[in-house]
Write an enzyme that holds these catalytic residues in place. Structure first.
Site, PDB file in Angstrom:
ATOM      1  N   HIS A  66       0.824  -1.205   0.000  1.00  0.00           N
ATOM      2  CA  HIS A  66       0.000   0.000   0.000  1.00  0.00           C
ATOM      3  C   HIS A  66       0.862   1.261   0.000  1.00  0.00           C
ATOM      4  CE1 HIS A  66      -2.986  -2.703   2.385  1.00  0.00           C
ATOM      5  NE2 HIS A  66      -3.101  -2.897   1.083  1.00  0.00           N
ATOM      6  N   TYR A 135       1.698   0.844  14.319  1.00  0.00           N
ATOM      7  CA  TYR A 135       2.503   1.811  13.584  1.00  0.00           C
ATOM      8  C   TYR A 135       2.011   3.230  13.804  1.00  0.00           C
ATOM      9  CZ  TYR A 135      -1.124   1.031   9.955  1.00  0.00           C
ATOM     10  OH  TYR A 135      -2.303   0.874   9.270  1.00  0.00           O
TER      11      TYR A 135
END
Length: 199
Positions: A66, A135
């Site tokens: 992505h 993240y």
């Protein structure tokens, strides 16, 4: 001070860094700083993270590759449970390493973090029975801004660990499995991304 060790420009790709925090442990367990802005600035990173994300996936799940089209994000990623093989692909126009990839195992045991600057595609494969993945990002999510690349594009040539088989074209997961027979699992969207030359 000195709570992190930074390996810069890993794989010969400018900006990609593997960060290992200092872990202070004894018979009771351990303590570590998972993020310290001052330490990061002293290491040469001046990044304002604005959001933390977390996901859980089972073995054989592959998420990616992505990237953000108009609002690229810098990411600081780690596995808090289990183990993943994490990958970044350089998509920066004019970069000497455009299209080159680097991968690193992130696990609850090694506690490594992977710093991925803006302009990279990102993905990971779950190696353990389950994995929780966290993240930080330096920009918020923007609807309709996601792009992607085929996880198995031969032009990129990512060597995913323990992945064998496959008999259909890019980027279907059909026929692919882990060494122990666990089938690869990708979202419908991730099975339709184009290759690097068509992005």
């Amino acid at each position: 001070m000195g709570q992190i060790t930074v390996e810069k420009n890993v794989g010969g790709i400018e900006g990609l860094c593997v960060i290992t925090p200092a872990v202070h442990g004894d018979a009771r367990g351990y303590f570590m700083e998972t993020y310290n802005e001052r330490e990061m600035k002293e290491a040469g990173f001046d990044i304002q993270f604005v959001q933390d994300n977390q996901s859980m996936s089972v073995k054989g799940v592959l998420r990616g590759l992505h990237f953000q089209i108009n609002y690229p994000q810098c990411k600081l990623v780690r596995a808090v449970r289990g183990s993943v093989f994490d990958v970044a692909v350089d998509l920066r126009e004019g970069s000497a390493t455009y299209g080159k990839w680097y991968g690193v195992e992130l696990s609850e045991e090694n506690k490594k973090q992977f710093l991925i600057p803006e302009g990279f595609a990102h993905g990971f494969l779950v190696l353990s029975d389950e994995a929780e993945f966290c993240y930080k990002v330096n920009d918020f999510w923007h609807p309709n801004d996601e792009g992607g690349l085929a996880w198995n594009d031969p032009k990129i040539g990512i060597r995913w660990p323990d992945v064998t088989g496959g008999y259909r074209g890019i980027p279907s997961a059909e026929g692919y499995c882990m060494a122990d027979g666990t089938p690869l699992t990708l979202s419908e969207k991730d099975q339709k991304w184009p290759g690097l030359e068509e992005k």
